[in-house]
Write a protein that holds these residues in place. Sequence first.
Motif, mmCIF file in Angstrom:
data_model
loop_
_atom_site.group_PDB
_atom_site.id
_atom_site.type_symbol
_atom_site.label_atom_id
_atom_site.label_comp_id
_atom_site.label_asym_id
_atom_site.label_seq_id
_atom_site.Cartn_x
_atom_site.Cartn_y
_atom_site.Cartn_z
ATOM 1 N N ASN A 78 -6.049 -1.242 5.313
ATOM 2 C CA ASN A 78 -5.818 -0.953 6.728
ATOM 3 C C ASN A 78 -6.301 -2.041 7.682
ATOM 4 O O ASN A 78 -6.566 -1.769 8.861
ATOM 5 C CB ASN A 78 -6.463 0.387 7.108
ATOM 6 C CG ASN A 78 -5.959 1.528 6.248
ATOM 7 O OD1 ASN A 78 -4.753 1.680 6.059
ATOM 8 N ND2 ASN A 78 -6.881 2.309 5.696
ATOM 9 N N ALA A 92 7.196 2.735 4.834
ATOM 10 C CA ALA A 92 6.182 3.796 4.777
ATOM 11 C C ALA A 92 5.326 3.658 3.519
ATOM 12 O O ALA A 92 4.115 3.914 3.546
ATOM 13 C CB ALA A 92 6.862 5.160 4.811
ATOM 14 N N GLU A 93 5.946 3.221 2.435
ATOM 15 C CA GLU A 93 5.205 3.040 1.183
ATOM 16 C C GLU A 93 4.148 1.943 1.315
ATOM 17 O O GLU A 93 3.033 2.083 0.808
ATOM 18 C CB GLU A 93 6.174 2.697 0.051
ATOM 19 C CG GLU A 93 5.504 2.594 -1.315
ATOM 20 C CD GLU A 93 6.505 2.322 -2.419
ATOM 21 O OE1 GLU A 93 6.067 2.177 -3.584
ATOM 22 O OE2 GLU A 93 7.723 2.242 -2.137
ATOM 23 N N GLU A 96 1.240 3.294 3.113
ATOM 24 C CA GLU A 96 0.453 4.116 2.190
ATOM 25 C C GLU A 96 -0.374 3.255 1.241
ATOM 26 O O GLU A 96 -1.454 3.656 0.798
ATOM 27 C CB GLU A 96 1.383 5.028 1.392
ATOM 28 C CG GLU A 96 2.041 6.119 2.229
ATOM 29 C CD GLU A 96 3.089 6.898 1.448
ATOM 30 O OE1 GLU A 96 3.256 6.622 0.242
ATOM 31 O OE2 GLU A 96 3.741 7.769 2.056
ATOM 32 N N ARG A 97 0.133 2.081 0.926
ATOM 33 C CA ARG A 97 -0.587 1.169 0.032
ATOM 34 C C ARG A 97 -1.753 0.472 0.724
ATOM 35 O O ARG A 97 -2.507 -0.256 0.084
ATOM 36 C CB ARG A 97 0.375 0.116 -0.519
ATOM 37 C CG ARG A 97 1.371 0.651 -1.538
ATOM 38 C CD ARG A 97 2.430 -0.394 -1.853
ATOM 39 N NE ARG A 97 3.301 0.029 -2.948
ATOM 40 C CZ ARG A 97 4.406 -0.613 -3.314
ATOM 41 N NH1 ARG A 97 4.774 -1.713 -2.661
ATOM 42 N NH2 ARG A 97 5.133 -0.178 -4.314
#
Length: 263
Positions: A78, A92-93, A96-97
């Motif tokens: 992040n 989106a993946e 999420e990663r």
Amino acid sequence: MRTLFRPCIDLHQGQVKQIVGGTLSDSSAGLQTNFVSAKPSAEYAELYRKHGLEGGHVIMLGPGNEAAAREALQAWPNRLQVGGGINDTNAAEWIERGAAKVIVTSYLFPSGKFSQQRLEALAAQVGRERVVVDLSCRRRSEGGWVVAMDRWQRLTDMVVDEQTLKKLAEFCSEFLVHAADVEGLCGGIDRELVECLGKWSPLPVTYAGGASSVDDLDLVDRLSRGRVDLTIGSALDIFGGSMVRFHDCVAWNRRTELASEHT
């Protein structure tokens, strides 16, 4: 507001590299590589984490880089942005990663023509605040710059100007601009482009291309009135360069952040 140093991790064939941007293509013929690291991507992410260098970009230059990109994001979740092949099926993946933001270019230009619909759909999917629009560009013979896609080899129909930046700003939170004509050459930044970005952009901008001295941080700060950040690649000692010390860039950020706290 003052210019900050923003770090990068450029990935090519699964390795951290520094490449002359204008030589990238679908084949390896003619590719000019300034540096190939023996260190994994995660080690660079950990270095940036240690020194609190947020907002760096992890760029996947072609296929075979997903594993290395994931490793970098896992090392500092992040806090890093990821780009290269980002589209509506994987954005989106990547969030999420562990990507702080996704950087998008080619997906926005089917057949080389800008798609407002695609940008709006991507912003709706992951949130405008998670989208960085990459406006990496080449100079036109008649003046100005045009966005380049597909590893900066194909020109699109989008001119980089004030109107474009204002239009796109409604659906993203930041711009990334590589000056592809000078990328990796360590021959000096595109001063005119930096100055224009400082005047035109309503959003934060990170510029990359041609930096060859730690003094370029001060130059970008003056040209853009502190409104454009700078990425330094091939000239940096952590990428095999001899012109710029990484720790000098870290020191610049610390001085800048301290000065901001006292204003």
